[in-house]
Structure formats: C-alpha cells, structure tokens
Design a protein around this motif. Structure first.
Motif, PDB file in Angstrom:
ATOM      1  N   PRO A 143      36.579  18.165  46.937  1.00 31.92           N
ATOM      2  CA  PRO A 143      37.836  17.464  46.335  1.00 31.92           C
ATOM      3  C   PRO A 143      39.077  17.385  47.519  1.00 31.92           C
ATOM      4  CG  PRO A 143      36.695  18.513  44.703  1.00 31.92           C
ATOM      5  CD  PRO A 143      36.254  18.813  45.960  1.00 31.92           C
ATOM      6  N   ASN A 170      37.986   8.081  44.951  1.00 31.24           N
ATOM      7  CA  ASN A 170      36.997   8.901  44.634  1.00 31.24           C
ATOM      8  C   ASN A 170      35.658   8.513  45.406  1.00 31.24           C
ATOM      9  OD1 ASN A 170      38.073  10.597  42.536  1.00 31.24           O
ATOM     10  ND2 ASN A 170      37.986   8.792  41.006  1.00 31.24           N
ATOM     11  N   GLN A 193      41.051  12.015  46.812  1.00 24.89           N
ATOM     12  CA  GLN A 193      41.642  12.022  45.330  1.00 24.89           C
ATOM     13  C   GLN A 193      42.097  10.727  44.958  1.00 24.89           C
ATOM     14  OE1 GLN A 193      44.219  15.041  46.312  1.00 24.89           O
ATOM     15  NE2 GLN A 193      45.433  14.066  47.589  1.00 24.89           N
ATOM     16  N   ILE A 239      36.025  14.162  49.247  1.00 25.74           N
ATOM     17  CA  ILE A 239      36.018  13.021  48.049  1.00 25.74           C
ATOM     18  C   ILE A 239      37.388  12.914  47.809  1.00 25.74           C
ATOM     19  CG2 ILE A 239      35.480  12.541  45.635  1.00 25.74           C
ATOM     20  CD1 ILE A 239      33.476  14.628  45.981  1.00 25.74           C
TER      21      ILE A 239
END
Length: 135
Positions: free
Chosen positions: A54, A73, A70, A68
């Motif tokens: 993330p 996504n 934020q 990924i």
C-alpha cells in the motif's frame, strides 16, 4: 579340512520383466467391481515474487516502486520526479565554503542523487510519497 563358505554376490537391482507391474509391499489389489482410487501427492511450493505494498505504508526509496495507489487502488509502478532538497543545498554550501564558488557549487543542483524524489501514480497523477535524504 574346513571348506570356505561362499558369500552370496552383492545385491543388484534387476528390473521386472516387461509387462509385469511391481506394487509396494503394503499394496492390496482391488477386488473386481471395486472402484480404483488413485493417490496424488501434492507438494506446496512457495511462490516468490514482488508484492505491491500500500502506498501509505513504509518508506519510499530513490527508484520507482511497485505499489497499490492509495488514491485509485491500482497496482502501478510509481513515476518519479526530482526536486531540490536539503542535501542539495547542504552540498552546495559545503562546496562554497571549500572555495568552489565559480560554478562548481552548482553541481549538486544538476545531480539527481542529491535531490529529493517525488513518487506519483501514473494513472491518477496523485502524489503517493517522497524520499527525502534528511527526514
């Protein structure tokens, strides 16, 4: 006189004759009409790969990273850009103090390794993080 006892020759593997199937010692043949089951040995193999992380977790580095986003996504490799940071100014100041004020003190402004790195998402163009030399 005592006769010499002959030892048997060492064991050598002899394959079974063609058309003959050898079964393990504890194998029992199924009776006619009984369904035959096959045993399959499954071995789990660990898969090693790059796992996106993330965007808000961990520290960013100087090179593009798989994350990924934020904001959208999406799994993306970040786009990087460079901006003047504390290390650039400090290196320039040190070069001035040493006596390199006729243009050599501007070298840190031309080298990306001395600058801060801005990581943005190539899809949504949003800022995901920064790498700063002095945090």
């Amino acid at each position: 006189m005592a006769e010499k006892s002959e030892q048997p020759p060492p064991y050598e593997y002899q394959p079974p004759p063609e058309g003959v199937v050898q079964y393990p010692p504890n194998y029992t043949q199924p009776t006619p009409g009984q369904p035959v089951t096959q045993h399959v040995i499954v071995q789990e193999v660990p898969v090693v790969g790059i796992t996106p992380r993330p965007g808000s977790v961990g520290r960013y580095q100087q090179s593009p990273e798989l994350i990924i986003c934020q904001h959208c996504n999406a799994t993306v490799t970040t786009s990087v850009s460079y901006e003047t940071g504390m290390l650039t100014w400090a290196a320039s100041g040190i070069l001035c103090l040493v006596g390199c004020w006729f243009g050599c003190c501007l070298i840190p402004f031309c080298v990306n390794a001395s600058k801060d790195v801005i990581h943005t998402c190539p899809n949504c163009k949003q800022l995901n993080g920064k790498f700063r030399h002095f945090s």
